[in-house]
Design a protein around this motif. Structure first.
Motif, PDB file in Angstrom:
ATOM      1  N   ARG A  51      -1.234  57.113  83.280  1.00  0.00           N
ATOM      2  CA  ARG A  51      -1.885  57.036  84.582  1.00  0.00           C
ATOM      3  C   ARG A  51      -1.960  55.562  84.969  1.00  0.00           C
ATOM      4  N   GLU A  53      -2.747  52.501  88.262  1.00  0.00           N
ATOM      5  CA  GLU A  53      -3.182  52.061  89.582  1.00  0.00           C
ATOM      6  C   GLU A  53      -2.337  50.856  89.958  1.00  0.00           C
ATOM      7  N   THR A  55      -0.524  48.448  93.545  1.00  0.00           N
ATOM      8  CA  THR A  55      -0.407  48.133  94.967  1.00  0.00           C
ATOM      9  C   THR A  55       1.061  48.069  95.326  1.00  0.00           C
ATOM     10  N   ARG A 108      -2.865  50.782  98.161  1.00  0.00           N
ATOM     11  CA  ARG A 108      -3.293  50.847  96.760  1.00  0.00           C
ATOM     12  C   ARG A 108      -3.241  52.311  96.338  1.00  0.00           C
ATOM     13  N   ILE A 109      -2.539  52.593  95.266  1.00  0.00           N
ATOM     14  CA  ILE A 109      -2.288  53.969  94.858  1.00  0.00           C
ATOM     15  C   ILE A 109      -2.652  54.166  93.393  1.00  0.00           C
ATOM     16  N   SER A 110      -2.888  55.416  93.056  1.00  0.00           N
ATOM     17  CA  SER A 110      -2.986  55.817  91.653  1.00  0.00           C
ATOM     18  C   SER A 110      -2.007  56.958  91.459  1.00  0.00           C
ATOM     19  N   ARG A 137      -1.391  59.182  94.748  1.00  0.00           N
ATOM     20  CA  ARG A 137      -2.570  59.388  95.577  1.00  0.00           C
ATOM     21  C   ARG A 137      -3.070  58.040  96.094  1.00  0.00           C
ATOM     22  N   VAL A 139      -5.618  55.330  97.186  1.00  0.00           N
ATOM     23  CA  VAL A 139      -7.028  55.092  96.873  1.00  0.00           C
ATOM     24  C   VAL A 139      -7.634  54.054  97.814  1.00  0.00           C
TER      25      VAL A 139
END
Length: 324
Positions: A51, A53, A55, A108-110, A137, A139
């Motif tokens: 997983r 996070e 940019t 900004r995504i996860s 997704r 965020v």
């Protein structure tokens, strides 16, 4: 190892012995490489579900496996433990989709995907692979440098209107200044590639050098003093690198230019070959992965060769001094 490097640097600073500085550099390089290397078990496996996070830094470009962009990682976890990771990697979405359905630059995504390592040294830069855009997704809304570059690209395209010629010019401007090639037609890229000019579309140290040279000579022709001109050139180079998305080649070239001009501005004695070696060493300490990148190897090798051999060869050439 890092403590030993600091001790060696301290001894070298006090006693003025080059051998201690060499030892400090080797120890610091080893410490940086060890810190950057991922766990050996992950490298041996070749891939790891993670997983993350991140940019989004650039627009999405088509590849044989889907769509690809450059992202700046903020966190990477596997089985609830954090993994070491490079600052920037390429992210590929392999499912059939459209770029409009993917996160815009600056978002900004996860997500859930696979962190993969190619065969080779463990310090090699990995890449992220996501099977579907549904696994990404957002965020937060687009922001920062990526979002500003997206607006600049949109403004450039909007100013072109409906003219096909202006739209082609806008696409070329976006590639040369912003490092965004998605507005270029495939035929145009193919034509440049056939002419051996495709490298001009990749914003690199060449563009940084052109910006620095144009600004410097423009200021000199305007009568600006050298001291003020150096500050203006530094600001111009940093601004261009920022607008171009701070891609690794641009970041390296801009760092080298700023360090060189700063040393000249402070009146430090500067010899070309040690200065280039110093810049290469600093970049390798900050990002050990660059040592395995062909672009860095070529640029560093060619620059060092030019600095080392151009002057001796020019003295031996049977040409006037100005021409040699």
């Amino acid at each position: 190892m890092l403590t030993a490097a600091l001790v060696a640097a301290g001894v070298g600073l006090i006693r003025g012995l080059r051998g201690w500085w060499l030892a400090a550099g080797i120890l610091a390089g080893g410490a940086a490489t060890a810190w950057a290397a991922p766990p050996a078990a992950l490298v041996a496996a070749g891939r790891q579900t993670v997983r993350f996070e991140a940019t989004v830094r650039d627009g999405w470009s088509p590849t044989a496996f889907g769509w690809r962009t450059r992202v700046r990682l903020a966190a990477v976890t596997a089985e609830e433990r954090r993994l070491p990771f490079p600052r920037e990697v390429y992210l590929t979405v392999s499912a059939k989709t459209t770029p409009e359905s993917l996160p815009a630059a600056g978002s900004r995504i996860s997500g859930l995907g696979e962190l993969r390592w190619a065969d080779g040294a463990p310090v090699q830069r990995p890449f992220l692979s996501v099977k579907s855009a549904l696994l990404l997704r957002p965020v937060g809304p687009p922001g920062g440098v990526g979002a500003l570059r997206e607006r600049m690209l949109a403004a450039t395209t909007g100013a072109a209107g409906a003219s096909a010629k202006r739209l082609r010019a806008a696409g070329l401007a976006g590639a040369l200044v912003l490092g965004r090639r998605e507005q270029l037609l495939e035929g145009e890229v193919g034509t440049l590639r056939a002419a051996g000019l495709a490298h001009l579309l990749a914003v690199s140290g060449l563009h940084v050098g052109l910006v620095a040279g144009l600004v410097w000579w423009g200021l000199r022709l305007a009568g600006a003093p050298p001291a003020a001109g150096r500050w203006v050139v530094m600001v111009a180079v940093v601004a261009f690198a920022w607008a171009a998305g701070l891609a690794p080649p641009v970041r390296r070239a801009a760092t080298a230019v700023v360090l060189y001009l700063l040393a000249r501005q402070l009146g430090r004695p500067l010899s070309a070959l040690p200065a280039v070696w110093g810049v290469v060493a600093c970049l390798a300490l900050v990002e050990p992965q660059v040592l395995l990148e062909p672009g860095f190897q070529l640029s560093a090798g060619v620059t060092l060769a030019l600095v080392r051999w151009v002057e001796p060869l020019s003295r031996r050439l049977p040409l006037p001094r100005a021409v040699a």
